[in-house]
Motif scaffolding. Sequence first.
Motif, PDB file in Angstrom:
ATOM      1  N   LYS A 186     -31.619   9.504  61.429  1.00 54.51           N
ATOM      2  CA  LYS A 186     -32.611  10.166  62.287  1.00 54.51           C
ATOM      3  C   LYS A 186     -32.666   9.579  63.694  1.00 54.51           C
ATOM      4  O   LYS A 186     -33.208  10.208  64.611  1.00 54.51           O
ATOM      5  N   SER A 214     -39.683  13.725  57.953  1.00 57.21           N
ATOM      6  CA  SER A 214     -39.224  15.083  58.211  1.00 57.21           C
ATOM      7  C   SER A 214     -37.723  15.052  58.504  1.00 57.21           C
ATOM      8  O   SER A 214     -37.221  14.116  59.126  1.00 57.21           O
ATOM      9  N   ASN A 265     -35.382  15.910  60.534  1.00 58.85           N
ATOM     10  CA  ASN A 265     -34.931  16.285  61.873  1.00 58.85           C
ATOM     11  C   ASN A 265     -34.513  15.015  62.598  1.00 58.85           C
ATOM     12  O   ASN A 265     -34.940  13.916  62.223  1.00 58.85           O
ATOM     13  N   SER A 298     -39.375  19.626  63.766  1.00 58.04           N
ATOM     14  CA  SER A 298     -39.099  19.432  62.344  1.00 58.04           C
ATOM     15  C   SER A 298     -38.308  20.617  61.799  1.00 58.04           C
ATOM     16  O   SER A 298     -38.258  21.684  62.415  1.00 58.04           O
ATOM     17  N   HIS A 343     -42.064  13.892  70.340  1.00 61.47           N
ATOM     18  CA  HIS A 343     -42.043  14.635  69.085  1.00 61.47           C
ATOM     19  C   HIS A 343     -41.806  16.109  69.293  1.00 61.47           C
ATOM     20  O   HIS A 343     -42.222  16.663  70.310  1.00 61.47           O
TER      21      HIS A 343
HETATM   22 MG    MG Z   1     -41.502  13.735  61.685  1.00 63.76          MG
END
Ligand code: MG
Length: 310
Positions: free
Chosen positions: A45, A132, A134, A140, A220
Amino acid sequence: MKIQSEDAIHLLKTGNVVAIPTETVYGLAASLSQPPAIEQIFTLKGRPSHNPLIIHVADESQLKPFVKEYPPGFSQLAKAFWPGPMTLILPIQPHVIPSIVTAGLSTAGFRIPNLDLTLHIIKATGPLVMPSANLSGRPSATSAAHVEEDFGRDFPVLDGGSCQKGLESTILIFQDGVWVIIRQGSLPPIAFEEVLGYQPEVITTVSADKPICPGQLYRHYAPKAQLILGDRSRIHEAACIVGFKDRLYPHDKRQMLLGSLDQPEEVAANLYKILRQLDQENIPSAWVDMDFPSDGIWKTIAERLTKASD
Ligand code: MG
Ligand code: TXA
Protein backbone atom coordinates in the motif's frame (compact mmCIF):
# COMPACT_ATOMS: atom_id res chain seq x y z
CA MET A 1 -6.50 -12.42 -10.66
CA LYS A 2 -9.91 -13.58 -9.48
CA ILE A 3 -9.80 -16.28 -6.84
CA GLN A 4 -12.47 -18.37 -5.06
CA SER A 5 -13.10 -18.20 -1.32
CA GLU A 6 -11.39 -21.56 -0.70
CA ASP A 7 -8.27 -20.22 -2.49
CA ALA A 8 -8.43 -17.07 -0.35
CA ILE A 9 -8.56 -19.18 2.82
CA HIS A 10 -5.59 -21.29 1.69
CA LEU A 11 -3.52 -18.25 0.67
CA LEU A 12 -4.24 -16.43 3.93
CA LYS A 13 -3.40 -19.46 6.07
CA THR A 14 -0.09 -19.88 4.23
CA GLY A 15 1.06 -16.31 4.82
CA ASN A 16 -0.10 -14.48 1.71
CA VAL A 17 -1.94 -11.20 1.22
CA VAL A 18 -5.24 -11.27 -0.71
CA ALA A 19 -7.96 -8.73 -1.34
CA ILE A 20 -11.44 -9.61 -0.15
CA PRO A 21 -14.73 -7.72 -0.18
CA THR A 22 -16.59 -6.36 2.82
CA GLU A 23 -19.86 -4.46 2.92
CA THR A 24 -17.95 -1.15 3.27
CA VAL A 25 -14.93 -1.32 0.93
CA TYR A 26 -12.56 -4.06 -0.27
CA GLY A 27 -9.84 -4.96 2.25
CA LEU A 28 -6.23 -6.02 1.77
CA ALA A 29 -6.20 -9.02 4.10
CA ALA A 30 -3.51 -10.88 6.02
CA SER A 31 -3.85 -13.34 8.87
CA LEU A 32 -3.17 -11.82 12.29
CA SER A 33 -0.91 -14.81 12.95
CA GLN A 34 1.33 -14.11 9.91
CA PRO A 35 3.43 -11.00 10.70
CA PRO A 36 5.50 -11.20 7.46
CA ALA A 37 2.26 -11.03 5.45
CA ILE A 38 1.16 -8.07 7.60
CA GLU A 39 4.44 -6.31 6.82
CA GLN A 40 3.78 -6.93 3.15
CA ILE A 41 0.48 -5.03 3.43
CA PHE A 42 2.36 -1.88 4.45
CA THR A 43 4.80 -2.30 1.55
CA LEU A 44 2.08 -3.01 -1.03
CA LYS A 45 0.00 0.00 0.00
CA GLY A 46 2.92 2.35 0.64
CA ARG A 47 1.41 2.82 4.09
CA PRO A 48 3.35 4.54 6.91
CA SER A 49 4.25 1.98 9.58
CA HIS A 50 2.76 4.08 12.39
CA ASN A 51 -0.74 3.82 10.91
CA PRO A 52 -2.38 0.87 12.72
CA LEU A 53 -4.63 -1.75 11.11
CA ILE A 54 -8.17 -2.85 11.99
CA ILE A 55 -8.56 -6.46 13.16
CA HIS A 56 -11.57 -8.18 11.59
CA VAL A 57 -13.20 -11.01 13.50
CA ALA A 58 -16.12 -13.31 12.68
CA ASP A 59 -17.79 -13.11 16.09
CA GLU A 60 -17.24 -11.92 19.65
CA SER A 61 -15.56 -15.19 20.69
CA GLN A 62 -12.69 -14.38 18.28
CA LEU A 63 -12.40 -10.95 19.88
CA LYS A 64 -12.23 -12.03 23.50
CA PRO A 65 -8.58 -13.16 23.77
CA PHE A 66 -7.34 -9.69 22.80
CA VAL A 67 -9.43 -7.34 24.89
CA LYS A 68 -8.20 -6.05 28.25
CA GLU A 69 -11.46 -4.45 29.29
CA TYR A 70 -14.75 -3.63 27.65
CA PRO A 71 -15.76 0.03 28.05
CA PRO A 72 -19.32 0.79 29.22
CA GLY A 73 -21.77 0.54 26.33
CA PHE A 74 -19.63 -1.97 24.44
CA SER A 75 -22.22 -4.78 24.56
CA GLN A 76 -25.04 -2.52 23.46
CA LEU A 77 -23.01 -1.19 20.52
CA ALA A 78 -21.86 -4.66 19.49
CA LYS A 79 -25.40 -6.04 19.69
CA ALA A 80 -26.84 -3.17 17.67
CA PHE A 81 -24.18 -2.76 14.96
CA TRP A 82 -22.19 -6.00 14.55
CA PRO A 83 -21.86 -7.49 12.05
CA GLY A 84 -21.70 -4.07 10.41
CA PRO A 85 -19.78 -0.92 9.48
CA MET A 86 -18.62 -0.02 13.00
CA THR A 87 -15.05 -0.30 14.29
CA LEU A 88 -14.46 -0.05 18.04
CA ILE A 89 -11.06 0.90 19.46
CA LEU A 90 -10.55 -1.19 22.59
CA PRO A 91 -7.79 -1.51 25.21
CA ILE A 92 -5.81 -4.68 24.50
CA GLN A 93 -3.96 -7.31 26.55
CA PRO A 94 -0.20 -6.92 26.37
CA HIS A 95 1.74 -9.13 23.92
CA VAL A 96 -1.27 -10.70 22.19
CA ILE A 97 -1.21 -8.60 19.02
CA PRO A 98 1.93 -7.99 16.92
CA SER A 99 3.02 -4.37 17.40
CA ILE A 100 3.16 -3.89 13.63
CA VAL A 101 -0.66 -4.10 13.71
CA THR A 102 -1.19 -1.59 16.51
CA ALA A 103 1.73 0.72 15.72
CA GLY A 104 2.75 0.16 19.33
CA LEU A 105 -0.49 1.57 20.81
CA SER A 106 -2.17 -0.02 23.84
CA THR A 107 -5.43 -0.20 21.88
CA ALA A 108 -6.59 -1.88 18.68
CA GLY A 109 -9.51 -1.41 16.32
CA PHE A 110 -11.94 -4.32 15.88
CA ARG A 111 -14.80 -4.95 13.49
CA ILE A 112 -17.16 -7.76 12.48
CA PRO A 113 -17.91 -7.14 8.80
CA ASN A 114 -21.40 -7.76 7.47
CA LEU A 115 -20.87 -9.99 4.45
CA ASP A 116 -21.42 -13.76 4.57
CA LEU A 117 -18.57 -14.44 2.14
CA THR A 118 -16.14 -12.53 4.36
CA LEU A 119 -17.40 -14.07 7.59
CA HIS A 120 -17.03 -17.54 6.08
CA ILE A 121 -13.35 -16.76 5.38
CA ILE A 122 -12.62 -15.26 8.81
CA LYS A 123 -14.25 -18.26 10.53
CA ALA A 124 -11.83 -20.51 8.65
CA THR A 125 -8.67 -18.37 8.95
CA GLY A 126 -9.10 -16.68 12.32
CA PRO A 127 -8.79 -12.90 12.73
CA LEU A 128 -7.63 -10.90 9.69
CA VAL A 129 -6.08 -7.46 9.54
CA MET A 130 -7.47 -5.45 6.64
CA PRO A 131 -6.84 -1.89 5.60
CA SER A 132 -8.79 -0.66 2.60
CA ALA A 133 -7.46 -2.27 -0.60
CA ASN A 134 -6.09 0.86 -2.26
CA LEU A 135 -2.69 2.44 -2.63
CA SER A 136 -2.17 4.86 0.28
CA GLY A 137 -3.79 8.20 -0.46
CA ARG A 138 -5.98 6.92 -3.32
CA PRO A 139 -9.78 6.47 -3.22
CA SER A 140 -10.74 3.19 -1.56
CA ALA A 141 -11.70 0.20 -3.73
CA THR A 142 -15.38 -0.73 -3.93
CA SER A 143 -15.04 -3.41 -6.63
CA ALA A 144 -12.57 -6.12 -7.64
CA ALA A 145 -11.69 -4.03 -10.72
CA HIS A 146 -10.61 -1.14 -8.44
CA VAL A 147 -8.28 -3.49 -6.55
CA GLU A 148 -6.71 -4.64 -9.84
CA GLU A 149 -6.32 -1.01 -10.89
CA ASP A 150 -4.09 -0.34 -7.85
CA PHE A 151 -2.29 -3.68 -7.42
CA GLY A 152 -2.25 -5.16 -10.93
CA ARG A 153 -4.13 -7.89 -12.79
CA ASP A 154 -2.11 -10.66 -11.16
CA PHE A 155 -3.02 -9.67 -7.62
CA PRO A 156 -5.34 -12.24 -5.97
CA VAL A 157 -8.79 -10.78 -5.35
CA LEU A 158 -12.01 -12.45 -4.30
CA ASP A 159 -14.75 -10.83 -6.35
CA GLY A 160 -17.82 -10.13 -4.24
CA GLY A 161 -19.29 -7.55 -6.61
CA SER A 162 -19.70 -3.91 -5.69
CA CYS A 163 -19.64 -3.03 -1.99
CA GLN A 164 -23.09 -2.34 -0.62
CA LYS A 165 -22.09 0.64 1.58
CA GLY A 166 -19.14 2.08 -0.35
CA LEU A 167 -17.78 4.11 2.59
CA GLU A 168 -15.53 2.79 5.35
CA SER A 169 -16.69 1.83 8.82
CA THR A 170 -17.35 4.47 11.47
CA ILE A 171 -14.61 4.30 14.14
CA LEU A 172 -15.39 4.95 17.81
CA ILE A 173 -13.30 5.12 20.94
CA PHE A 174 -14.36 5.50 24.58
CA GLN A 175 -12.69 8.49 26.22
CA ASP A 176 -13.49 10.71 29.21
CA GLY A 177 -16.65 8.71 29.94
CA VAL A 178 -18.20 8.86 26.47
CA TRP A 179 -17.87 7.26 23.05
CA VAL A 180 -16.57 9.60 20.37
CA ILE A 181 -16.22 9.15 16.63
CA ILE A 182 -12.63 9.42 15.42
CA ARG A 183 -13.40 8.57 11.79
CA GLN A 184 -16.75 9.32 10.20
CA GLY A 185 -18.07 6.46 8.14
CA SER A 186 -21.06 4.51 6.92
CA LEU A 187 -22.92 4.94 10.21
CA PRO A 188 -23.75 8.59 10.97
CA PRO A 189 -23.56 9.88 14.58
CA ILE A 190 -27.36 9.88 14.88
CA ALA A 191 -27.43 6.11 14.34
CA PHE A 192 -25.86 5.66 17.79
CA GLU A 193 -28.25 7.89 19.70
CA GLU A 194 -30.86 5.27 20.48
CA VAL A 195 -28.26 2.81 21.75
CA LEU A 196 -26.02 5.22 23.72
CA GLY A 197 -28.58 7.83 24.72
CA TYR A 198 -26.47 10.53 23.05
CA GLN A 199 -24.97 11.31 19.68
CA PRO A 200 -21.25 10.69 19.84
CA GLU A 201 -19.20 13.78 19.07
CA VAL A 202 -17.03 13.70 15.97
CA ILE A 203 -13.42 14.45 16.93
CA THR A 204 -11.69 15.85 13.91
CA THR A 205 -8.98 17.95 15.47
CA VAL A 206 -5.69 16.43 16.40
CA SER A 207 -4.31 17.01 19.86
CA ALA A 208 -1.33 15.19 21.27
CA ASP A 209 -2.85 14.15 24.59
CA LYS A 210 -6.02 12.55 23.18
CA PRO A 211 -6.33 9.25 21.40
CA ILE A 212 -6.73 9.94 17.71
CA CYS A 213 -7.08 8.05 14.50
CA PRO A 214 -3.54 8.13 13.05
CA GLY A 215 -4.82 7.53 9.53
CA GLN A 216 -6.71 10.82 9.60
CA LEU A 217 -3.40 12.65 9.47
CA TYR A 218 -2.59 11.50 5.95
CA ARG A 219 -3.75 12.48 2.50
CA HIS A 220 -6.75 10.35 1.60
CA TYR A 221 -9.27 9.31 -1.01
CA ALA A 222 -7.69 11.57 -3.64
CA PRO A 223 -7.91 11.08 -7.40
CA LYS A 224 -5.19 12.58 -9.61
CA ALA A 225 -7.82 14.95 -10.98
CA GLN A 226 -8.06 18.32 -9.27
CA LEU A 227 -11.41 18.70 -7.47
CA ILE A 228 -13.05 22.12 -7.26
CA LEU A 229 -15.64 21.94 -4.51
CA GLY A 230 -18.92 23.76 -4.65
CA ASP A 231 -18.08 27.25 -5.86
CA ARG A 232 -20.43 27.61 -8.87
CA SER A 233 -18.48 30.54 -10.29
CA ARG A 234 -15.64 28.08 -10.99
CA ILE A 235 -17.61 25.48 -12.99
CA HIS A 236 -16.09 26.80 -16.22
CA GLU A 237 -12.56 26.06 -14.95
CA ALA A 238 -13.26 22.32 -14.71
CA ALA A 239 -13.20 19.68 -17.44
CA CYS A 240 -16.06 17.73 -15.89
CA ILE A 241 -18.97 18.02 -13.47
CA VAL A 242 -19.60 15.61 -10.60
CA GLY A 243 -23.19 16.04 -9.48
CA PHE A 244 -26.64 14.60 -9.02
CA LYS A 245 -29.20 13.01 -11.34
CA ASP A 246 -31.91 15.40 -10.26
CA ARG A 247 -30.02 18.62 -11.12
CA LEU A 248 -29.34 20.39 -14.39
CA TYR A 249 -25.78 21.42 -15.22
CA PRO A 250 -24.18 23.16 -18.20
CA HIS A 251 -24.46 20.78 -21.17
CA ASP A 252 -21.09 21.54 -22.68
CA LYS A 253 -19.22 19.48 -20.08
CA ARG A 254 -18.88 15.80 -19.29
CA GLN A 255 -21.13 14.95 -16.33
CA MET A 256 -20.55 12.16 -13.84
CA LEU A 257 -23.52 11.52 -11.62
CA LEU A 258 -23.25 10.24 -8.07
CA GLY A 259 -26.94 9.38 -7.80
CA SER A 260 -30.02 11.11 -6.58
CA LEU A 261 -30.27 13.73 -3.83
CA ASP A 262 -33.01 11.72 -2.13
CA GLN A 263 -30.86 8.56 -2.10
CA PRO A 264 -27.77 9.34 0.00
CA GLU A 265 -26.97 5.61 0.31
CA GLU A 266 -26.74 5.39 -3.47
CA VAL A 267 -24.44 8.44 -3.55
CA ALA A 268 -22.23 6.90 -0.84
CA ALA A 269 -22.01 3.61 -2.75
CA ASN A 270 -20.97 5.41 -5.97
CA LEU A 271 -18.54 7.97 -4.53
CA TYR A 272 -15.19 6.16 -4.88
CA LYS A 273 -16.22 4.67 -8.24
CA ILE A 274 -16.79 8.17 -9.63
CA LEU A 275 -13.54 9.52 -8.14
CA ARG A 276 -11.68 6.63 -9.77
CA GLN A 277 -13.50 7.12 -13.06
CA LEU A 278 -12.06 10.63 -13.31
CA ASP A 279 -8.58 9.13 -13.45
CA GLN A 280 -9.59 6.24 -15.72
CA GLU A 281 -10.70 8.86 -18.23
CA ASN A 282 -7.65 11.08 -17.58
CA ILE A 283 -9.86 14.00 -16.63
CA PRO A 284 -7.62 16.77 -15.26
CA SER A 285 -10.20 18.59 -13.13
CA ALA A 286 -13.76 18.27 -11.94
CA TRP A 287 -16.23 20.65 -10.33
CA VAL A 288 -18.15 18.92 -7.55
CA ASP A 289 -21.70 19.95 -6.60
CA MET A 290 -21.53 20.30 -2.81
CA ASP A 291 -25.07 21.66 -2.48
CA PHE A 292 -26.52 18.71 -0.63
CA PRO A 293 -27.98 18.16 2.85
CA SER A 294 -25.63 18.09 5.83
CA ASP A 295 -27.35 15.44 7.91
CA GLY A 296 -26.68 11.72 8.33
CA ILE A 297 -24.42 10.01 5.80
CA TRP A 298 -24.13 13.27 3.80
CA LYS A 299 -21.66 14.48 6.45
CA THR A 300 -19.34 11.59 5.67
CA ILE A 301 -19.74 12.19 1.93
CA ALA A 302 -18.78 15.86 2.39
CA GLU A 303 -15.80 14.92 4.55
CA ARG A 304 -14.51 12.39 1.99
CA LEU A 305 -14.87 14.91 -0.86
CA THR A 306 -13.08 17.58 1.14
CA LYS A 307 -10.19 15.21 1.89
CA ALA A 308 -10.14 14.03 -1.74
CA SER A 309 -9.72 17.64 -2.91
CA ASP A 310 -6.63 18.35 -0.75
MG1 MG B 1 -8.03 3.39 4.03
O1 TXA C 1 -14.55 -0.22 6.55
C1 TXA C 1 -13.39 -0.31 6.98
O2 TXA C 1 -13.07 0.04 8.13
C2 TXA C 1 -12.33 -0.90 6.02
C3 TXA C 1 -12.72 -2.35 5.72
C4 TXA C 1 -11.69 -3.07 4.87
O3 TXA C 1 -13.00 -3.02 6.91
N1 TXA C 1 -11.02 -0.80 6.58
C5 TXA C 1 -10.35 0.40 6.67
O4 TXA C 1 -9.05 0.28 7.14
O5 TXA C 1 -10.85 1.45 6.38
P1 TXA C 1 -7.97 1.47 6.96
O6 TXA C 1 -6.67 0.86 7.40
O7 TXA C 1 -8.05 2.02 5.62
O8 TXA C 1 -8.41 2.52 8.03
C6 TXA C 1 -8.29 2.19 9.41
C7 TXA C 1 -8.19 3.43 10.24
C8 TXA C 1 -6.89 4.16 10.06
O9 TXA C 1 -7.17 5.54 9.91
C9 TXA C 1 -6.16 3.89 11.37
O10 TXA C 1 -5.31 4.96 11.73
C10 TXA C 1 -7.30 3.72 12.33
O11 TXA C 1 -8.28 3.02 11.60
N2 TXA C 1 -6.94 2.91 13.52
C11 TXA C 1 -6.60 1.60 13.55
N3 TXA C 1 -6.27 1.22 14.79
C12 TXA C 1 -6.41 2.30 15.60
C13 TXA C 1 -6.22 2.56 16.98
N4 TXA C 1 -5.80 1.61 17.83
N5 TXA C 1 -6.48 3.81 17.44
C14 TXA C 1 -6.91 4.77 16.61
N6 TXA C 1 -7.11 4.60 15.27
C15 TXA C 1 -6.86 3.39 14.78
